[in-house]
Design a protein around this motif. Sequence first.
Motif, PDB file in Angstrom:
ATOM      1  N   LYS A  89      12.748  10.626  -4.190  1.00  0.00           N
ATOM      2  CA  LYS A  89      11.498   9.968  -4.575  1.00  0.00           C
ATOM      3  C   LYS A  89      11.646   8.454  -4.623  1.00  0.00           C
ATOM      4  CE  LYS A  89      10.023  13.994  -7.087  1.00  0.00           C
ATOM      5  NZ  LYS A  89      10.206  14.676  -8.322  1.00  0.00           N
ATOM      6  N   SER A 149       0.845  -1.187   0.000  1.00  0.00           N
ATOM      7  CA  SER A 149       0.000   0.000   0.000  1.00  0.00           C
ATOM      8  C   SER A 149       0.884   1.243   0.000  1.00  0.00           C
ATOM      9  CB  SER A 149      -0.920   0.003   1.219  1.00  0.00           C
ATOM     10  OG  SER A 149      -0.160   0.073   2.396  1.00  0.00           O
ATOM     11  N   THR A 150       0.418   2.255  -0.684  1.00  0.00           N
ATOM     12  CA  THR A 150       1.168   3.498  -0.790  1.00  0.00           C
ATOM     13  C   THR A 150       0.430   4.582  -0.019  1.00  0.00           C
ATOM     14  OG1 THR A 150       1.998   2.887  -2.967  1.00  0.00           O
ATOM     15  CG2 THR A 150       2.078   5.205  -2.396  1.00  0.00           C
ATOM     16  N   THR A 151       1.155   5.281   0.838  1.00  0.00           N
ATOM     17  CA  THR A 151       0.593   6.409   1.573  1.00  0.00           C
ATOM     18  C   THR A 151       0.833   7.664   0.745  1.00  0.00           C
ATOM     19  OG1 THR A 151       1.104   5.329   3.669  1.00  0.00           O
ATOM     20  CG2 THR A 151       0.674   7.681   3.741  1.00  0.00           C
ATOM     21  N   LYS A 152      -0.262   8.320   0.354  1.00  0.00           N
ATOM     22  CA  LYS A 152      -0.151   9.544  -0.445  1.00  0.00           C
ATOM     23  C   LYS A 152      -0.230  10.748   0.490  1.00  0.00           C
ATOM     24  CE  LYS A 152      -1.891   7.523  -4.611  1.00  0.00           C
ATOM     25  NZ  LYS A 152      -2.669   7.642  -5.807  1.00  0.00           N
ATOM     26  N   VAL A 153       0.714  11.665   0.301  1.00  0.00           N
ATOM     27  CA  VAL A 153       0.793  12.835   1.177  1.00  0.00           C
ATOM     28  C   VAL A 153       0.950  14.092   0.334  1.00  0.00           C
ATOM     29  CG1 VAL A 153       2.049  13.913   3.076  1.00  0.00           C
ATOM     30  CG2 VAL A 153       1.923  11.422   2.937  1.00  0.00           C
ATOM     31  N   GLU A 154       0.138  15.103   0.631  1.00  0.00           N
ATOM     32  CA  GLU A 154       0.215  16.420  -0.007  1.00  0.00           C
ATOM     33  C   GLU A 154       1.193  17.257   0.811  1.00  0.00           C
ATOM     34  OE1 GLU A 154      -0.342  19.923  -2.015  1.00  0.00           O
ATOM     35  OE2 GLU A 154      -1.189  18.021  -2.661  1.00  0.00           O
ATOM     36  N   ARG A 175       9.352   5.930  -2.513  1.00  0.00           N
ATOM     37  CA  ARG A 175       8.613   4.852  -3.173  1.00  0.00           C
ATOM     38  C   ARG A 175       8.949   3.505  -2.533  1.00  0.00           C
ATOM     39  NH1 ARG A 175      10.300   5.706  -8.308  1.00  0.00           N
ATOM     40  NH2 ARG A 175       9.154   7.638  -8.272  1.00  0.00           N
ATOM     41  N   TYR A 217       5.680   5.575   0.120  1.00  0.00           N
ATOM     42  CA  TYR A 217       5.153   6.936   0.171  1.00  0.00           C
ATOM     43  C   TYR A 217       5.105   7.527  -1.228  1.00  0.00           C
ATOM     44  CZ  TYR A 217       5.979   6.587   5.153  1.00  0.00           C
ATOM     45  OH  TYR A 217       5.960   6.184   6.454  1.00  0.00           O
ATOM     46  N   SER A 218       4.054   8.260  -1.468  1.00  0.00           N
ATOM     47  CA  SER A 218       3.904   8.994  -2.716  1.00  0.00           C
ATOM     48  C   SER A 218       3.557  10.431  -2.341  1.00  0.00           C
ATOM     49  CB  SER A 218       2.780   8.373  -3.544  1.00  0.00           C
ATOM     50  OG  SER A 218       2.499   9.173  -4.664  1.00  0.00           O
ATOM     51  N   PHE A 219       4.348  11.382  -2.841  1.00  0.00           N
ATOM     52  CA  PHE A 219       4.164  12.778  -2.457  1.00  0.00           C
ATOM     53  C   PHE A 219       3.670  13.611  -3.626  1.00  0.00           C
ATOM     54  CE2 PHE A 219       7.492  11.235   0.476  1.00  0.00           C
ATOM     55  CZ  PHE A 219       6.796  11.411   1.653  1.00  0.00           C
ATOM     56  N   THR A 220       2.700  14.470  -3.335  1.00  0.00           N
ATOM     57  CA  THR A 220       2.200  15.435  -4.311  1.00  0.00           C
ATOM     58  C   THR A 220       2.407  16.824  -3.714  1.00  0.00           C
ATOM     59  OG1 THR A 220      -0.034  15.328  -3.382  1.00  0.00           O
ATOM     60  CG2 THR A 220       0.461  13.829  -5.216  1.00  0.00           C
TER      61      THR A 220
END
Length: 179
Positions: A109, A26-31, A113, A117-120
């Motif tokens: 990055k 699972s990837t945690t997406k964070v702004e 990954r 973690y995935s960052f926007t």
Amino acid sequence: MRKMRKFLLILTVIAMCLSLTACGGSTTKVELSQYLSVSYTGYNGNGMPRIDFDFADFEYGIMSQWKDKDKMEKLGQLTAVETTIAYAADISEGLRNGDKITVKIDLDKELARKYGYSFTGLEKKFTVEGLDEAVMIDPFDAEHLSVSVQGVSPFADMEIMYIGSRTEPQAHITYKADK
């Protein structure tokens, strides 16, 4: 009957695809831009940005999503990613009120990954505000400056003194005369 089997087969394939996606890492997406803030120092026309990234809120936002399992391992991984975060403004000096600056965030990055973690929001625009206008002063304003000469040549003594209000900027000037 044939249509029913076909429908069930399609439904089974869709369910398998969804379960495989859910079972994978699972990837945690964070702004990230929500953790950026900028204040300004200097005066209008010669301002500089002071950028701040709220690491405490960043950590809390991610850690509050964790289950009890493997918290220490996840904290080590988050810290490793966090140490790669860097940020800078595209314009760092000579700012005026109303100028637009862009702050960009850079990080590893690949490491993010690797740890899921995935960052926007890796950049955010800000409008410069709150810089004071420069105060123009005349350090030799005769109304607030007293110059006196005492003695006889070659033993004369000159005294230069500010006699205006102590709250004025000129009150902080030190005067010296050469020979």
